[in-house]
Scaffold this active site. Sequence first.
Site, short mmCIF file in Angstrom:
data_model
loop_
_atom_site.label_atom_id
_atom_site.label_comp_id
_atom_site.label_asym_id
_atom_site.label_seq_id
_atom_site.Cartn_x
_atom_site.Cartn_y
_atom_site.Cartn_z
CG HIS A 18 -2.09 -1.26 1.09
ND1 HIS A 18 -1.88 -2.30 2.58
CD2 HIS A 18 -3.02 -1.27 0.05
CE1 HIS A 18 -2.95 -2.88 2.10
NE2 HIS A 18 -3.21 -2.49 1.20
CE LYS A 42 -12.95 -7.83 2.82
NZ LYS A 42 -12.29 -6.90 2.88
NE ARG A 91 -2.89 -7.75 -4.25
CZ ARG A 91 -3.05 -7.23 -3.50
NH1 ARG A 91 -2.43 -8.20 -2.28
NH2 ARG A 91 -4.93 -7.50 -3.68
CB SER A 129 -4.91 -6.63 4.53
OG SER A 129 -3.73 -5.47 3.72
#
Length: 156
Positions: A18, A42, A91, A129
């Site tokens: 990040h 979440k 990514r 993460s």
Amino acid sequence: MERIAVFPGSFDPFTVGHVSIVTRAKSLFDKIIIAIGQNSGKSSLLTVENRIRLISDVFANDKIITVASYKGLTVDFCKEVNARYLLRGLRTAADFEYERAISQVNKLMLTEIESVFLLTLPEHTPINSTIVRDILVHKGNASKFLPKGIDINNYL
Ligand code: ADP
């Protein structure tokens, strides 16, 4: 007109990946708002307050970068802060497919918004993460994946 970008995400926790995206995007925008989306579905490791504190500490000397949290739709938050750009990192091909759908739907909801994607640096491709969170939950050393100078124990 000021070029304001929102970099939305969960950032639980904020990683070197990040940091790299935000740092590289600095030359593209007048202002970057790192925005923590509050997703009630979440479960998280860091509280939103601690995530804000961590990210603020990382960019303490960067005047064009601010940190905020929001509830609800990202496009509504963009309208609220007058941002015309959404910054995201890519990514893998899986990221691309996910981001493509989100970006196209966001554009249908708010025509003036443009998503800007930066490809991750090769060395940051495997960092996400969820994996970093797992390392921390199991008391492993995740420092090489976390922003330089950050001791995660101060934010847990
Ligand atoms: P979300 O829950 O929205 O996916 P994340 O915090 O996981 O939020 O990620 C926010 C943004 O940062 C996404 O665009 C994601 O692709 C990007 N990102 C996450 N990890 C990396 C990394 N290692 N390198 C580059 N970009 C990344």
